[in-house]
Each structure stands twice: as C-alpha cells, then as structure tokens.
Design an enzyme around this catalytic site. Structure first.
Site, PDB file in Angstrom:
ATOM      1  N   ARG A  91     -22.974 -23.995  53.205  1.00 33.11           N
ATOM      2  CA  ARG A  91     -22.017 -25.102  53.287  1.00 33.11           C
ATOM      3  C   ARG A  91     -20.676 -24.620  52.747  1.00 33.11           C
ATOM      4  O   ARG A  91     -20.584 -24.195  51.595  1.00 33.11           O
ATOM      5  CB  ARG A  91     -22.532 -26.297  52.477  1.00 33.11           C
ATOM      6  N   HIS A 135     -12.445 -30.940  51.524  1.00 30.16           N
ATOM      7  CA  HIS A 135     -12.847 -30.732  50.135  1.00 30.16           C
ATOM      8  C   HIS A 135     -11.557 -30.662  49.316  1.00 30.16           C
ATOM      9  O   HIS A 135     -11.242 -29.645  48.707  1.00 30.16           O
ATOM     10  CB  HIS A 135     -13.702 -29.476  50.012  1.00 30.16           C
ATOM     11  N   GLU A 180     -17.110 -35.796  48.172  1.00 28.98           N
ATOM     12  CA  GLU A 180     -16.870 -36.551  46.942  1.00 28.98           C
ATOM     13  C   GLU A 180     -15.566 -37.350  46.992  1.00 28.98           C
ATOM     14  O   GLU A 180     -14.638 -37.091  46.193  1.00 28.98           O
ATOM     15  CB  GLU A 180     -16.876 -35.607  45.732  1.00 28.98           C
ATOM     16  N   ASN A 309     -24.387 -35.054  45.968  1.00 28.09           N
ATOM     17  CA  ASN A 309     -24.095 -34.055  44.926  1.00 28.09           C
ATOM     18  C   ASN A 309     -24.518 -34.627  43.587  1.00 28.09           C
ATOM     19  O   ASN A 309     -24.126 -35.740  43.236  1.00 28.09           O
ATOM     20  CB  ASN A 309     -22.600 -33.737  44.872  1.00 28.09           C
ATOM     21  N   TYR A 311     -25.082 -33.563  39.319  1.00 27.86           N
ATOM     22  CA  TYR A 311     -25.016 -32.600  38.209  1.00 27.86           C
ATOM     23  C   TYR A 311     -25.615 -33.151  36.920  1.00 27.86           C
ATOM     24  O   TYR A 311     -26.288 -32.449  36.195  1.00 27.86           O
ATOM     25  CB  TYR A 311     -23.558 -32.171  37.969  1.00 27.86           C
ATOM     26  N   GLU A 385     -24.895 -30.407  46.823  1.00 25.97           N
ATOM     27  CA  GLU A 385     -24.492 -29.616  45.654  1.00 25.97           C
ATOM     28  C   GLU A 385     -25.389 -29.938  44.480  1.00 25.97           C
ATOM     29  O   GLU A 385     -25.687 -31.103  44.226  1.00 25.97           O
ATOM     30  CB  GLU A 385     -23.054 -29.927  45.197  1.00 25.97           C
TER      31      GLU A 385
END
Ligand code: IFM
Length: 486
Positions: A91, A135, A180, A309, A311, A385
């Site tokens: 990606r 992005h 995002e 995504n 984290y 991600e």
C-alpha cells in the site's frame, strides 16, 4: 511435564502458531511524502506539507520531506526488499502534486510514469499494488484557494481521482480514496499540528464534510474509470475510545469523542447521515449549513471494504477538565483537535508505551474489529496500517534488533486472529511501515519501519522484525509470543 523433587510440575508449552486464512493478504504500507523525496523533480510542485515543514518551528529539527528515504530513486531496491520478505501486497500513496501539480488541469506524464514503473515492478514480483489517492499532500495552490474547508476542493479531488484511475487502472485494482481524514480535518485545521497548520474549529468541521464529499465523488470517479472488478475503499483511523470509569460523565465523554473521531466519517460514508449527537455537540460552533442537498447521497457510495488503521486505544473522562495526559496523543498544541468537546480529558492507557508515547494495547484492536463487525456486518475489513515506533539503532554487527516491535506485531496479529475467530471479516493486514520515514511533525526522529533507513546514505537494513514479519507473511502462521524472534 517435568518431574522435580517428587512432584509433577506442569511446564508451559510453547503456544501453538495461529493459522490465518490462505486468502489473507499480507502487506506493508508507506505514503508518498513520507518516503519519496524528489520534492521538486519532474514537475512536482509544493504540497501543504512542503510549505508546513519548511516553516520554522513546525516540524522537529526542521526536517522536511525534500529527500526523505529517496524512494523516488530507490524504488526498485525497495520492491526487491519486499519481494525478499515475501509480502503479497504493498500500500503506497500517489502524490497529488506529482500527478496534477496545481490540483487542476491535465496530468503530468513524468509523475504518472513513476507510478507506472513502480506498479509494473510490483506486479512483476507478484506484489499486489494498493494505491491511496490522498495521504495528506494537498497541492499548495488548492490550500491557497481555501483548502478542504472549501467545497471546490472536493470537486478538484474527484477530478484528480478520475485522472489517476484512467492512467493506472490497468495495473492497480485496489484503490483507497483518503487516508485518515480525521487527521486532515482536525489536526490540519483545528489543532494545527499537521499541515496546513490552521487552528479554526469551524474550518475543521467544514473540512471534515468536504473530505467526506470528496471521498464520495472520488469513489464515483474511480468506478467510472476502473474495471468492474476493482476494489474501492477509504482508510479511517477509527479511534477505539474507552471511558475511564463507568460514570455517566465518562461514558458521555467517550461518546462525544467517538462521534468526532469516527462517526463523523462512518455516519455519512456508510449510513448516509451525520449522527444527531455530533450535530448537537457542535451546534454552538456551526449549523452545518455547508451540507447541501444531495451531499449525503453522494457521500454514501457502496465500498468493497473498510480500511482500518489502529495503533493505540483512546482513554477519556468527562467532568472537570484535567490535564493528565497533556494531549490526545497526536502532538501538543494549545488548540484542541476536538471541536465541541471542551470538557473531555485524555489519559494515557495503562501498560508499556512505544517511542510515540502511545500505549501498547492489542485488546483495543480486537474490540474495534468486533465493534465494526457488529455495526457494519456486510463490510469486509482490511487493517491498512498497524505498527510501532521504537528507538532502533544499528549494532556493531550492522544489525538492527527490535524485539519490542516483534512483540507489538505478534500481539496485534493475535488480536486480529481472535477477531476473525469471533466473526470479523478481516481480509488483510498492512504493516506500517515498510521503511523508517518522515513521521510528520516528529520529522525523522521516530522510526516505524520494518526496514531501517540510514538517512545520510539512504542505506536500507531490514530489521529483525522484517525477517519475522516476512516469515508470517510467507506461511500465514503466527508464532506464539515467546518463540524465537527474527
Ligand atoms: O505515519 C503515520 C501515517 O502517515 C498515518 N497513520 C499513522 C502513522 C504513524 O503515525
């Protein structure tokens, strides 16, 4: 079993490897401004991130993406590294200012040729290209004309999407509109810790709507220019928001942040409406009259999957504002990225942290995937991600050993596996990131890569985690937490 001093002592057995479905996609991810460099080559003009990073005091150490990892010249080597690891997908993002420099008019051949060469090489090595259109590198000219708070930017984005699909649709079958959009809208226009660095909460809400609109229009432009079997999606950094306690005020805080972080996008994109509580919570700032008739219909386009995504989880409380965590984990600013959520405090969740100061908590990923399955049962999910920054260094033997990253990835992949067992339709996983790169406001001070980059020379050194991840990708087997690392 081990017999000791006459007793039978149970011995911990190495946990068995977890098996992922054979069709599961294993990939790595990057983004144009973070890796390409070549900021002024072949017709590329400045994006908002060029302007922002060249503004003193905005990015740590004054770092910019001018050279970055020099992927623009080293792409062949980078594809070879992925092929060696054995990943099946990559990606990356297309740089809008490389393809359509001013954000208007015809495309630039040299810009497109770069992505043609890259995707040809990927296909040659059996690596599936996954292209993200946006992005965060808005052409500066479009920001000068008002940026995402203006409706025209959504129109421009759709035009660019059509150009990109027309030029690359013969080789790229999986497309993602935005990466995002929460960061683009709220870090870019409210807290100002991302480009273009504005601190206007109303502009941020307008930006969120025009990003939604741009997404809907871009999906239509992509579909009009791509073969029928192309996959089209969006990537959201869905925040897994947890209240600090069972108190009503904490639950209310979590719900407010969930609306501002998540449902502001999933509402219009997946359900055709902005959530009532979001409109109520922001009513003192705006009446949302920038949402025009027909917009919601245009935004709610069918998607082939949702890119997620993840984290770290987000821990909040309500009531009297506290400063326990100082910020929301996305850089420090005197300005909040959460318009209409003044009484909400952010806290560091328990447990160890990464070099970003983000808590390591795979249960957040599990809970998030299960929630998405429950909320949108028909929509396949792809983790676009997941990964972690640690303070990696090259040892005297010339190696980079990163056991913390391996442990992070192991824990999060085990959470994905559990979510699949619980019924979540997760189709793939992309490790962020293939390479150490420009980590936005933190410059090059944070290393997220599976591959170490020595910035002065550009030399690449696959870390132990790269070898470990390659093994998982090649076999579809996730070893237990304590198995031999790397
Ligand atoms: O580096 C970023 C990426 O560009 C977007 N998602 C989060 C990553 C880590 O902060």
């Amino acid at each position: 079993m081990v017999i000791a001093a006459g007793h039978v002592v149970p011995q911990a057995e190495a946990p068995a490897a977890l098996t992922f479905p054979p069709s599961f996609i294993w990939g790595t991810a990057t983004a144009a401004y973070q890796i390409e460099g070549a900021a002024a080559l072949d017709g590329r003009t400045p994006s908002i991130w060029d302007t922002y990073s060249r503004t003193p005091g905005r990015v740590r150490n004054g770092d910019t993406g001018d050279v970055a990892t020099d992927h623009y010249h080293r792409w062949r080597e980078d594809v070879a590294i992925m092929a060696d690891l054995g990943v099946g997908a990559y990606r990356f993002s297309l740089a809008w200012p490389r393809i359509q420099p001013t954000g208007r008019g015809p495309s630039v051949q040299k810009g497109l040729d770069f992505y043609r060469r890259l995707t040809d090489e990927l296909l040659d090595k059996n690596i599936q290209p996954v292209a993200t259109l946006y992005h965060w590198d808005l052409p500066q000219e479009l920001e000068d004309a008002g940026g995402w708070p203006e409706r025209a930017t959504a129109e421009r984005f759709a035009e660019y999407a059509g150009l990109a699909a027309e030029a690359l649709g013969d080789r790229v079958r999986t497309w993602i509109t935005l990466n995002e959009p929460w960061c683009s809208a709220f870090l870019g226009y409210a807290s100002g810790v991302h480009a273009p660095g504005r601190t206007d909460p109303v502009a941020a809400l307008r930006a969120a709507h025009h990003l939604n609109l741009g997404h809907g229009k871009a999906v239509q432009a992509l579909r009009a220019n791509l073969p029928a079997d192309a996959q089209v999606s969006v990537t959201l950094n869905i925040h897994h928001v947890r209240p600090r306690s069972g108190a009503e005020e904490d639950a209310d805080a979590a719900s407010r942040i969930d609306a501002l972080a998540n449902r502001v996008f999933t509402g219009p994109m997946l359900q055709g409406a902005y959530p009532e509580d979001l409109l109520r919570d922001t009513a003192s700032l705006t009446d949302w009259s920038f949402v025009k008739d027909g917009d919601l219909r245009e935004i709610a386009q069918p998607l082939d999957f949702l890119g997620v995504n993840y984290y770290t989880p987000t821990l909040v409380s309500g009531g009297a504002a506290e400063t326990s965590h100082g910020s929301d984990g996305h850089g420090n600013s005197a300005h909040s990225p959460w318009p209409g959520a003044d009484g909400v405090s952010f806290h560091l969740p328990p447990g160890s942290t990464t070099a970003m100061g983000w808590a390591v908590d795979p249960t957040g990923l599990y809970d998030l995937l299960v929630r998405l399955k429950d909320d949108f049962p028909q929509l396949p999910l792809v983790i676009t991600e997941n990964g972690a920054a640690f303070d990696d260094y090259v040892n005297p033997e010339g190696e980079v050993n990163d056991p913390d990253r391996i442990a992070y990835l192991q824990g999060h992949l085990a959470a994905v596996h559990r979510a699949i067992q619980a019924g979540a339709d997760v189709r793939g996983y992309f490790l962020w990131s293939l390479l150490d790169n420009f980590e936005w406001g933190y410059g090059y001070s944070k290393r997220f890569g599976a591959v170490y980059v020595d910035y002065p020379t550009g030399k690449r050194i696959p870390k132990a985690s790269a070898r470990w991840y390659g093994g998982v990708a090649r076999t579809g087997l996730l070893p237990g937490p304590d198995s031999d690392q790397g």
